[in-house]
Design a protein around this motif. Structure first.
Motif, mmCIF file in Angstrom:
data_model
loop_
_atom_site.group_PDB
_atom_site.id
_atom_site.type_symbol
_atom_site.label_atom_id
_atom_site.label_comp_id
_atom_site.label_asym_id
_atom_site.label_seq_id
_atom_site.Cartn_x
_atom_site.Cartn_y
_atom_site.Cartn_z
ATOM 1 N N LEU A 17 40.173 37.745 44.643
ATOM 2 C CA LEU A 17 40.824 39.065 45.455
ATOM 3 C C LEU A 17 40.262 38.695 46.837
ATOM 4 C CD1 LEU A 17 39.522 41.983 43.420
ATOM 5 C CD2 LEU A 17 41.406 40.866 43.161
ATOM 6 N N THR A 18 41.670 38.415 47.568
ATOM 7 C CA THR A 18 41.693 38.032 49.065
ATOM 8 C C THR A 18 41.702 39.310 49.825
ATOM 9 O OG1 THR A 18 44.086 37.880 48.919
ATOM 10 C CG2 THR A 18 42.752 35.645 48.406
ATOM 11 N N ALA A 291 55.054 39.002 33.825
ATOM 12 C CA ALA A 291 54.539 37.620 34.204
ATOM 13 C C ALA A 291 55.143 36.728 33.084
ATOM 14 C CB ALA A 291 53.108 37.607 34.256
ATOM 15 N N ALA A 292 55.592 35.394 33.602
ATOM 16 C CA ALA A 292 56.064 34.520 32.644
ATOM 17 C C ALA A 292 55.106 34.012 31.733
ATOM 18 C CB ALA A 292 56.360 33.217 33.596
ATOM 19 N N ASP A 293 53.750 34.369 31.822
ATOM 20 C CA ASP A 293 52.961 33.909 30.894
ATOM 21 C C ASP A 293 52.238 35.054 30.175
ATOM 22 O OD1 ASP A 293 51.564 34.549 33.089
ATOM 23 O OD2 ASP A 293 49.948 33.201 33.197
ATOM 24 N N ASP A 294 52.811 36.104 30.089
ATOM 25 C CA ASP A 294 52.333 37.507 29.523
ATOM 26 C C ASP A 294 52.478 37.109 27.845
ATOM 27 O OD1 ASP A 294 52.065 40.020 28.167
ATOM 28 O OD2 ASP A 294 52.886 41.056 30.023
ATOM 29 N N GLU A 295 51.357 37.206 27.457
ATOM 30 C CA GLU A 295 50.964 36.782 26.023
ATOM 31 C C GLU A 295 51.583 37.946 24.971
ATOM 32 O OE1 GLU A 295 47.462 35.550 28.093
ATOM 33 O OE2 GLU A 295 48.631 37.180 28.161
ATOM 34 N N ARG A 296 51.731 39.260 25.631
ATOM 35 C CA ARG A 296 52.391 40.290 24.745
ATOM 36 C C ARG A 296 53.814 40.483 24.923
ATOM 37 N NH1 ARG A 296 47.965 45.033 26.249
ATOM 38 N NH2 ARG A 296 46.080 43.415 26.475
ATOM 39 N N ASN A 297 54.224 40.025 26.128
ATOM 40 C CA ASN A 297 55.521 40.074 26.402
ATOM 41 C C ASN A 297 56.487 38.925 26.769
ATOM 42 O OD1 ASN A 297 55.558 43.081 26.102
ATOM 43 N ND2 ASN A 297 54.262 42.825 28.105
ATOM 44 N N ALA A 321 54.323 31.464 35.881
ATOM 45 C CA ALA A 321 53.084 31.189 35.508
ATOM 46 C C ALA A 321 52.400 29.923 36.246
ATOM 47 C CB ALA A 321 52.882 30.595 33.913
ATOM 48 N N SER A 322 50.979 30.136 36.495
ATOM 49 C CA SER A 322 50.274 29.441 37.399
ATOM 50 C C SER A 322 48.959 29.548 37.134
ATOM 51 C CB SER A 322 50.452 29.424 38.897
ATOM 52 O OG SER A 322 49.832 30.720 39.363
ATOM 53 N N THR A 323 47.901 28.633 37.735
ATOM 54 C CA THR A 323 46.435 28.761 37.616
ATOM 55 C C THR A 323 46.224 30.029 38.395
ATOM 56 O OG1 THR A 323 46.077 27.354 39.472
ATOM 57 C CG2 THR A 323 46.227 26.591 37.144
ATOM 58 N N GLU A 324 46.852 30.745 38.795
ATOM 59 C CA GLU A 324 46.479 31.920 39.746
ATOM 60 C C GLU A 324 46.799 33.290 38.881
ATOM 61 O OE1 GLU A 324 44.561 31.949 42.593
ATOM 62 O OE2 GLU A 324 44.876 29.819 42.140
ATOM 63 N N THR A 325 47.954 32.976 38.075
ATOM 64 C CA THR A 325 48.223 34.304 37.266
ATOM 65 C C THR A 325 47.266 34.402 35.907
ATOM 66 O OG1 THR A 325 49.786 32.654 36.101
ATOM 67 C CG2 THR A 325 50.819 34.098 37.855
ATOM 68 N N ALA A 335 49.258 42.033 44.827
ATOM 69 C CA ALA A 335 49.748 41.019 45.741
ATOM 70 C C ALA A 335 50.763 40.192 45.287
ATOM 71 C CB ALA A 335 48.369 39.962 45.974
ATOM 72 N N PHE A 336 50.978 40.028 43.748
ATOM 73 C CA PHE A 336 52.047 39.143 43.370
ATOM 74 C C PHE A 336 53.502 39.771 43.535
ATOM 75 C CE2 PHE A 336 48.466 37.456 40.712
ATOM 76 C CZ PHE A 336 49.045 36.027 40.823
ATOM 77 N N TRP A 337 53.635 41.300 43.375
ATOM 78 C CA TRP A 337 54.755 41.860 43.643
ATOM 79 C C TRP A 337 54.982 43.167 44.559
ATOM 80 C CZ3 TRP A 337 53.355 46.905 43.107
ATOM 81 C CH2 TRP A 337 52.147 46.993 42.052
ATOM 82 N N LYS A 338 54.053 43.308 45.435
ATOM 83 C CA LYS A 338 54.237 44.448 46.472
ATOM 84 C C LYS A 338 55.441 44.506 47.504
ATOM 85 C CE LYS A 338 50.768 42.819 49.933
ATOM 86 N NZ LYS A 338 49.587 43.236 50.478
#
Length: 353
Positions: A17-18, A291-297, A321-325, A335-338
């Motif tokens: 968390l930056t 999120a592109a890596d959303d396991e439920r969706n 998806a990335s190592t940050e997501t 921070a990803f979408w604000k």
């Protein structure tokens, strides 16, 4: 610690968390009683307590913020969410907006089975939860129109329902970590397995337990690992068996304090979720965020893309998806979408009822 708090703690542990918490006004809490609340089953409760938190003044533009399964308003008051949104100059600056964050029916300090009724508490679904929120906002707080409804996970699913059920009540909708389609496939299968594991624990005793079922923490953590955290993130954080074991041990060491009956009700409430039949009724400007890596969706199914074709003013923001997501947990970090939400609020037409 309830399931949503556990997921949040994992997300905070995994995600750097930056941003520190912004200087937004102190949250205020309240309760309102919905009289003669009727459930979809036909059952009625003479008094349904709805707890809520507000930030900002009632003179501001009203915004409804909706939490996830097993959570409460407190889960939205984190540095990664509220700290990125509610401060001066931020997308939901509390000097401009009146932020309303209710505890959902069956959650937090709102009426729930563990208040005493146990399994005699009326079965509720997501439409009941949305109707309860509507009555709180309209009757309890006197709000006639919302600038925005924004929700995450279960709150995202509720946001889709809001759009079709009360289409003229808001200007903009931001459903996150959710799909506007029937609860099904792996998402429901794993939810049901989690519920069945708890219900079939001898400790559960048909809901009349004297201590929380011992298998509950294993069911909760199995579902959490399977459906939240992100594939790339887990590979980065647990590249060896020893590292993976350490993460499992740390999860199991955290006490799960959620009440089992409350928990089962909360997750079973999603079983008949299916807002797809009302998508063409949505009038508000809509920004879906997943999120592109959303396991439920998982976006590769194409169901969200197909459904959005039925929303006249809707579009999708898909976070790569990335190592940050963090998979399903990604959208808990604003921070990803604000910036996109801020742009939405600048451009979405203001309507009145």
């Amino acid at each position: 610690m309830n399931f949503s708090q556990l997921a949040l703690s994992v997300a905070l542990a995994l995600t750097p968390l930056t941003a520190s918490a912004a200087d937004y006004p102190a949250p205020k809490q309240g309760d309102w009683i919905a009289r003669d609340f009727k459930f979809h089953t036909g059952q009625t409760m003479p008094e349904l307590r709805l707890h809520y938190t507000t930030i900002g003044e009632p003179t501001g533009q009203p915004v409804l913020v909706l939490h996830g399964s097993g959570g409460s308003a407190a889960n939205m008051l984190t540095a990664a969410f509220a700290g990125e949104l509610f401060g001066p100059g931020q997308p939901l600056d509390a000097a401009k907006y009146y932020i309303i964050i209710p505890d959902g029916l069956g959650h937090g300090k709102s009426s729930k089975p563990s208040d005493g009724m146990k399994t005699a508490f009326p079965k509720y679904d997501y439409e009941d939860m949305v109707d309860a929120h509507y009555r709180l906002v309209r009757e309890g707080l006197g709000v006639k129109h919302l600038r925005l409804v924004i929700g995450n996970s279960m709150g995202g699913m509720h946001t889709w329902i809001w759009g079709g059920r009360y289409p003229q009540f808001m200007d903009a909708l931001v459903p996150m970590a959710s799909q506007p389609t029937e609860m099904a496939a792996r998402n429901w299968m794993l939810r049901r397995m989690m519920i069945e594991t708890i219900r079939n624990d001898p400790d559960y005793n048909g809901g009349n337990y004297t201590a929380q079922p011992r298998m509950m923490k294993y069911a909760v953590n199995a579902y959490g690992i399977a459906t939240g955290g992100g594939t790339l993130a887990y590979q980065m954080l647990a590249p060896t068996a020893a590292a993976a074991d350490k993460m499992v041990d740390e999860r199991l060491a955290v006490a799960v304090t959620a009440d089992a009956n409350d928990f089962i009700y909360q997750w079973e409430a999603s079983h008949d979720y299916n807002p797809s039949v009302s998508l063409d009724k949505i009038e508000a400007t809509l920004l879906a965020i997943n999120a592109a890596d959303d396991e439920r969706n998982p976006p590769e199914t194409g169901v969200t893309d197909a459904a959005l074709k039925h929303v006249r003013n809707g579009r999708l923001l898909l976070i790569p998806a990335s190592t940050e997501t963090r998979g399903h947990l990604t959208t808990g970090n604003a921070a990803f979408w604000k910036q996109q939400v801020q742009q939405l609020l600048r451009t979405a037409p203001q309507r009145t009822m």
